[in-house]
Design a protein around this motif. Structure first.
Motif, PDB file in Angstrom:
ATOM      1  N   ILE A 267      -1.282   5.817   2.666  1.00  0.00           N
ATOM      2  CA  ILE A 267      -1.555   5.574   4.086  1.00  0.00           C
ATOM      3  C   ILE A 267      -2.143   6.861   4.649  1.00  0.00           C
ATOM      4  O   ILE A 267      -1.452   7.687   5.232  1.00  0.00           O
ATOM      5  CB  ILE A 267      -0.271   5.201   4.862  1.00  0.00           C
ATOM      6  CG1 ILE A 267       0.515   4.117   4.135  1.00  0.00           C
ATOM      7  CG2 ILE A 267      -0.607   4.806   6.289  1.00  0.00           C
ATOM      8  CD1 ILE A 267       0.001   2.721   4.281  1.00  0.00           C
ATOM      9  N   VAL A 268      -3.405   7.055   4.386  1.00  0.00           N
ATOM     10  CA  VAL A 268      -4.072   8.277   4.832  1.00  0.00           C
ATOM     11  C   VAL A 268      -5.359   7.867   5.526  1.00  0.00           C
ATOM     12  O   VAL A 268      -6.118   7.053   5.000  1.00  0.00           O
ATOM     13  CB  VAL A 268      -4.432   9.168   3.617  1.00  0.00           C
ATOM     14  CG1 VAL A 268      -5.090  10.455   4.080  1.00  0.00           C
ATOM     15  CG2 VAL A 268      -3.208   9.468   2.786  1.00  0.00           C
ATOM     16  N   ASP A 269      -5.568   8.401   6.693  1.00  0.00           N
ATOM     17  CA  ASP A 269      -6.789   8.048   7.423  1.00  0.00           C
ATOM     18  C   ASP A 269      -7.922   8.978   6.987  1.00  0.00           C
ATOM     19  O   ASP A 269      -8.074  10.068   7.515  1.00  0.00           O
ATOM     20  CB  ASP A 269      -6.534   8.165   8.930  1.00  0.00           C
ATOM     21  CG  ASP A 269      -7.722   7.644   9.722  1.00  0.00           C
ATOM     22  OD1 ASP A 269      -8.697   7.171   9.095  1.00  0.00           O
ATOM     23  OD2 ASP A 269      -7.682   7.711  10.961  1.00  0.00           O
ATOM     24  N   TRP A 270      -8.688   8.517   6.010  1.00  0.00           N
ATOM     25  CA  TRP A 270      -9.765   9.354   5.465  1.00  0.00           C
ATOM     26  C   TRP A 270     -11.138   8.956   5.986  1.00  0.00           C
ATOM     27  O   TRP A 270     -12.161   9.519   5.587  1.00  0.00           O
ATOM     28  CB  TRP A 270      -9.756   9.317   3.932  1.00  0.00           C
ATOM     29  CG  TRP A 270      -9.664   7.937   3.342  1.00  0.00           C
ATOM     30  CD1 TRP A 270      -8.534   7.307   2.934  1.00  0.00           C
ATOM     31  CD2 TRP A 270     -10.736   7.004   3.090  1.00  0.00           C
ATOM     32  NE1 TRP A 270      -8.824   6.055   2.444  1.00  0.00           N
ATOM     33  CE2 TRP A 270     -10.159   5.848   2.529  1.00  0.00           C
ATOM     34  CE3 TRP A 270     -12.119   7.045   3.293  1.00  0.00           C
ATOM     35  CZ2 TRP A 270     -10.919   4.725   2.171  1.00  0.00           C
ATOM     36  CZ3 TRP A 270     -12.877   5.934   2.931  1.00  0.00           C
ATOM     37  CH2 TRP A 270     -12.276   4.788   2.375  1.00  0.00           C
TER      38      TRP A 270
ATOM     39  N   SER B 265      -8.354   5.757  -1.664  1.00  0.00           N
ATOM     40  CA  SER B 265      -7.532   6.511  -0.704  1.00  0.00           C
ATOM     41  C   SER B 265      -6.875   7.705  -1.386  1.00  0.00           C
ATOM     42  O   SER B 265      -6.782   8.781  -0.796  1.00  0.00           O
ATOM     43  CB  SER B 265      -6.451   5.625  -0.080  1.00  0.00           C
ATOM     44  OG  SER B 265      -7.046   4.673   0.762  1.00  0.00           O
TER      45      SER B 265
ATOM     46  N   PRO C  36       0.822  -1.213   0.000  1.00  0.00           N
ATOM     47  CA  PRO C  36       0.000   0.000   0.000  1.00  0.00           C
ATOM     48  C   PRO C  36       0.853   1.259   0.000  1.00  0.00           C
ATOM     49  O   PRO C  36       1.851   1.348   0.709  1.00  0.00           O
ATOM     50  CB  PRO C  36      -0.781  -0.112   1.308  1.00  0.00           C
ATOM     51  CG  PRO C  36      -0.835  -1.557   1.593  1.00  0.00           C
ATOM     52  CD  PRO C  36       0.454  -2.121   1.093  1.00  0.00           C
TER      53      PRO C  36
END
Lengths: 202, 83
Positions: A114-117, A189, A111
């Motif tokens: 790596i973003v917390d959306w 993402s 991946p």
């Protein structure tokens, strides 16, 4: 989750004898699920309608050969899936890569996004623009992964049922599903990361 | 994600993990790993969210009435359209 109707009860004898009322009941019960499957596979309403009609024409022609070993819904899914895959092969041969995921030694790419959306508001997550992006993401999947994702995650079939429809082992279904989901996650993402970036801009 | 060697190793199992279909041993291994790997937690959360968004959206999609009408007509089942 499941878009499917609950337990199907049809008279196979009546269907095999060509009973039109019973066949109409079969069509009524399953036309929506077949149309949705075709629409997700082809992302084109006219193509989806063609697949829908062809599926029930073939079902009517071949119901005598249905041996009753699988559920009728599984059998209809099998016809519709084959039709959709043939249509894709005709119209968009590029989606048929030589890739044979479960036989490939190549691991899924790591991946990148790596973003917390997940904290984005729901209306933003399912805005018209986001939905269009979701459709494009599915369309970018090779047909062999797309069909598994659509059957398993959108239509709500179990791993075993998906395997039955596609003549695949459960392990192969799981491998393809994993790859499809990871690719879709990656794609969405990158889109939602842009949205987050815009939101946080002063 | 590449902060740990084990992230790579666990990647192929994440999909089964979110379905709760993983065997106990591997499941425990992933849970231990998640406790100190924020990147993997994000990947798992966004993986679950991706699937649930597709499911949410597909539930709102309706099939136009004309599609049903044309289908019944093509199948010569017009007499059953009203039912």
């Amino acid at each position: 989750m499941s878009n499917r109707k609950t337990k199907e009860v049809f008279s196979l004898d009546a269907l095999r004898a060509g009973d039109r009322a019973e066949f109409a009941r079969l069509v009524e019960t399953y036309y929506e699920m077949i149309y949705r499957l075709a629409l997700k596979m082809l992302n084109d309403s006219q193509d989806a309608e063609d697949i829908l009609q062809e599926t029930f024409i073939k079902a009517y022609q071949h119901i005598r050969n249905f041996d009753g070993r699988s559920e009728l819904s599984t059998w209809l899914y099998r016809i519709a899936t084959n039709e959709a895959l043939m249509q894709l092969r005709r119209k968009r041969p590029q989606t048929f890569s030589i890739e044979n995921p479960e036989f490939s030694d190549e691991a899924e790419p790591e991946p990148v996004q790596i973003v917390d959306w997940c904290c984005l508001p729901e209306e933003e997550l399912i805005s018209a623009e986001a939905q269009a992006r979701m459709d494009v993401a599915i369309e970018k999947l090779p047909a062999s992964l797309r069909v598994v994702f659509v059957l398993r995650d959108i239509q709500g079939l179990s791993t075993r049922e998906t395997g039955e429809v596609l003549d695949l082992s459960e392990t192969a279904v799981k491998t393809r599903l994993s790859r499809a989901r990871l690719r879709l996650r990656e794609d969405l993402s990158s889109y939602y990361a842009e949205r987050l970036g815009e939101e946080n801009r002063p | 994600m590449s902060a740990h060697q084990s992230c790579r190793h666990l990647l192929a199992s994440l999909s089964e993990f979110v379905d709760g279909e993983l065997d106990e041993k591997l499941c425990a291994e992933i849970e231990r790993h998640l406790a100190d790997c924020e990147n993997c937690r994000i990947v798992i959360d966004s993986l679950e969210k991706t699937v649930s968004l597709y499911q949410t959206v597909s539930k709102t999609e309706t099939v136009p009435d004309e599609v049903r009408e044309r289908l019944f007509h093509r199948l010569k089942l017009d007499e059953f359209l009203e039912s």
